[in-house]
Design a protein around this motif. Structure first.
Motif, PDB file in Angstrom:
ATOM      1  N   UNK A  93       0.974  -1.289   0.024  1.00  0.00           N
ATOM      2  CA  UNK A  93       0.103   0.057  -0.042  1.00  0.00           C
ATOM      3  C   UNK A  93       1.002   1.293  -0.060  1.00  0.00           C
ATOM      4  N   UNK A  94       0.597   2.192  -0.789  1.00  0.00           N
ATOM      5  CA  UNK A  94       1.354   3.426  -0.837  1.00  0.00           C
ATOM      6  C   UNK A  94       0.280   4.589  -0.361  1.00  0.00           C
ATOM      7  N   UNK A  95       0.876   5.072   0.742  1.00  0.00           N
ATOM      8  CA  UNK A  95       0.030   6.067   1.344  1.00  0.00           C
ATOM      9  C   UNK A  95       0.832   7.563   1.582  1.00  0.00           C
ATOM     10  N   UNK A  96      -0.172   8.455   1.576  1.00  0.00           N
ATOM     11  CA  UNK A  96       0.468   9.804   1.922  1.00  0.00           C
ATOM     12  C   UNK A  96       1.256   9.770   3.075  1.00  0.00           C
ATOM     13  N   UNK A  97       2.153  10.409   3.212  1.00  0.00           N
ATOM     14  CA  UNK A  97       3.099  10.278   4.403  1.00  0.00           C
ATOM     15  C   UNK A  97       2.209  11.159   5.665  1.00  0.00           C
ATOM     16  N   UNK A  98       1.702  10.660   6.580  1.00  0.00           N
ATOM     17  CA  UNK A  98       0.867  11.487   7.505  1.00  0.00           C
ATOM     18  C   UNK A  98       1.651  12.645   8.082  1.00  0.00           C
ATOM     19  N   UNK A  99       2.899  12.446   8.136  1.00  0.00           N
ATOM     20  CA  UNK A  99       3.614  13.641   8.773  1.00  0.00           C
ATOM     21  C   UNK A  99       3.471  15.023   7.748  1.00  0.00           C
ATOM     22  N   UNK A 100       3.111  14.556   6.519  1.00  0.00           N
ATOM     23  CA  UNK A 100       3.145  15.582   5.331  1.00  0.00           C
ATOM     24  C   UNK A 100       1.816  15.975   5.089  1.00  0.00           C
ATOM     25  N   UNK A 101       0.736  15.771   5.747  1.00  0.00           N
ATOM     26  CA  UNK A 101      -0.645  16.133   5.248  1.00  0.00           C
ATOM     27  C   UNK A 101      -1.308  16.772   6.381  1.00  0.00           C
ATOM     28  N   UNK A 102      -2.253  17.933   6.093  1.00  0.00           N
ATOM     29  CA  UNK A 102      -2.974  18.652   7.073  1.00  0.00           C
ATOM     30  C   UNK A 102      -3.583  17.710   8.096  1.00  0.00           C
ATOM     31  N   UNK A 103      -3.452  18.231   9.417  1.00  0.00           N
ATOM     32  CA  UNK A 103      -4.110  17.498  10.627  1.00  0.00           C
ATOM     33  C   UNK A 103      -5.643  17.108  10.076  1.00  0.00           C
ATOM     34  N   UNK A 104      -6.311  17.801   9.454  1.00  0.00           N
ATOM     35  CA  UNK A 104      -7.753  17.462   9.476  1.00  0.00           C
ATOM     36  C   UNK A 104      -7.909  16.010   8.508  1.00  0.00           C
ATOM     37  N   UNK A 105      -6.773  15.962   7.777  1.00  0.00           N
ATOM     38  CA  UNK A 105      -6.921  14.526   6.804  1.00  0.00           C
ATOM     39  C   UNK A 105      -6.820  13.497   7.923  1.00  0.00           C
ATOM     40  N   UNK A 106      -6.232  13.734   9.171  1.00  0.00           N
ATOM     41  CA  UNK A 106      -6.116  12.528   9.941  1.00  0.00           C
ATOM     42  C   UNK A 106      -7.120  12.335  10.915  1.00  0.00           C
ATOM     43  N   UNK A 107      -7.995  13.405  10.909  1.00  0.00           N
ATOM     44  CA  UNK A 107      -9.131  13.355  11.870  1.00  0.00           C
ATOM     45  C   UNK A 107     -10.276  12.403  11.043  1.00  0.00           C
ATOM     46  N   UNK A 108     -10.782  11.398  12.301  1.00  0.00           N
ATOM     47  CA  UNK A 108     -12.172  10.662  11.754  1.00  0.00           C
ATOM     48  C   UNK A 108     -13.287  11.657  11.597  1.00  0.00           C
TER      49      UNK A 108
END
Length: 119
Positions: A26-41
């Motif tokens: 699986x290739x994912x966007x690096x969570x360290x490089x995305x806006x925090x709202x993308x990591x919020x369920x």
């Protein structure tokens, strides 16, 4: 090309790969490089009796993962046939829910590393 380095992470799963097949990955966007709202369920309201809806919470987590997936070579783990169907792109919460738990957990670890650094 300008921009952030290490924008994606490839997560290989050689232990899940059948002999003769391309490595499950699986290739994912690096969570360290995305806006925090993308990591919020998305918000999951409690049931009428005030208890947590575990399935809705699971689906909310799958939605977060689906927003990070850029590419994958994975199969539908809910398919019990000898010839499992590959999962298409774009990833959706419903498709992520069909991944083996090992893959879901590994992506979740990458997200948690950003949410709770040092833990």
């Amino acid at each position: 090309m300008p921009g952030y380095a290490n924008r994606t992470i490839m997560l290989p799963f050689p232990d899940l790969t059948e002999e003769g097949d391309e490595t499950i990955h699986v290739v994912i966007k690096n969570p360290r490089m995305v806006p925090v709202q993308e990591l919020q369920p998305p918000d999951v309201p409690p049931r009428e009796d005030g208890t947590q809806d575990d399935m809705a919470t699971f689906k909310a987590g799958c939605a977060v993962i689906s927003r990070l997936v850029k590419a994958w070579h994975v199969y539908d783990a809910s398919d019990d046939s000898d010839d499992q169907a590959p999962l298409p792109l774009p990833a959706t919460a419903d498709l992520v829910a069909k991944l083996p738990l090992e893959i879901q957990q590994r992506i979740g670890e990458e997200i948690q590393a950003v949410r709770n650094p040092g833990n």
